[in-house]
Write a protein that holds these residues in place. Structure first.
Motif: not given
Length: 272
Positions: A107-108, A110-114
């Motif tokens: 998991r990152s 950063d919630s926007l990190d894909r």
């Protein structure tokens, strides 16, 4: 918090009394050593190849990694005993096979990190880091003979130090690889020069860790006079506000959550 198990120190020391030598850490690349805690885990997820590569890019001297053993005997880097916090999976590392762990996504924050991040194997870390950055192994759960054989296979046995989490690890490393530099934390009951001298005489570590606030300048000087390196932990969200004070204590290295920023700070002080 990382701590040597104090109740076993006397026992450990009695078994290791013949090992009075001090094994220095790998040859310093800079006058002040920067240790990237779990890699550059502010920019990338902790204990990932991406985080380690970022630490290399930003001129850190070491990446700190956590080594554990899978159900089928493979070594991977994971701080926790379970995969629950860092992946979508559940269960203990020791109860999962490498194939099962390799399917997990790290998991990152950063919630926007894909981007896709995976749990790295020790072999992958060695291949990435060799001749680029040293490795600080936080030795969680692994067979010393297996780990040391892998270090030799990759020609990395002179590019690492090992942080000890319990007395048996100390004993095993001294037996299998007596020249390996071993790091232990300063116990909380050591508060002054007499205490640090007594601790070093009993345990005979090569490098000291612990919280940076636990040391006085006199304690750091005493450890250095006995041939030991002192590289404590300073990692925190707001650690930069403590860097100047840490320098006044005489440290020559710190473990940090912000390796790129610490390197820039040191350069501004003429220490890199």
């Amino acid at each position: 918090m990382k701590r040597l198990i104090i109740f076993a120190i006397v026992y450990m020391a009695s078994l290791q009394a013949s090992h009075a030598q001090v094994n220095p850490p790998p040859r310093a690349r800079h006058s002040f050593t920067v240790i990237a805690h779990r890699g550059d885990h502010v920019k990338y997820p902790e204990n990932t190849l991406e985080g380690y590569a970022e630490a290399i890019k930003n001129e850190a001297d070491y990446v700190e990694i956590d080594i554990r053993t899978t159900k089928d005997g493979e070594l991977v880097s994971m701080h926790d005993g379970t995969v629950n916090r860092m992946t979508e999976g559940t269960g203990n590392v020791k109860d999962l096979t490498l194939a099962e762990i390799e399917q997990l996504h790290v998991r990152s924050r950063d919630s926007l990190d894909r981007a896709v991040y995976r749990v790295p194997t020790f072999k992958q870390i060695l291949a990435l880091c060799k001749d680029k950055i040293y490795i600080y192994i936080d030795y969680k759960n692994a067979d010393v003979s297996v780990a040391y054989a892998m270090l030799k296979e990759y020609g990395m046995e002179k590019q690492v130090l090992v942080y000890i989490n319990n007395p048996q690890q100390f004993i095993d490393w001294r037996k299998v690889a007596p020249g390996m530099p071993l790091m232990v934390s300063l116990p909380g009951n050591v508060k002054d020069v007499d205490g640090i001298k007594a601790f070093i005489d009993k345990v005979k570590p090569d490098i000291l860790d612990g919280g940076w606030k636990e040391y006085t300048p006199a304690m750091v000087a005493s450890a250095k006079a006995m041939g030991l390196t002192v590289w404590p932990d300073i990692q925190s969200q707001n650690e930069a506000q403590n860097w100047d004070e840490a320098l006044t204590k005489g440290f020559t290295g710190l473990q940090t959550d912000h390796p790129a920023d610490l390197v820039k700070f040191l350069k501004s002080k003429g220490l890199r």
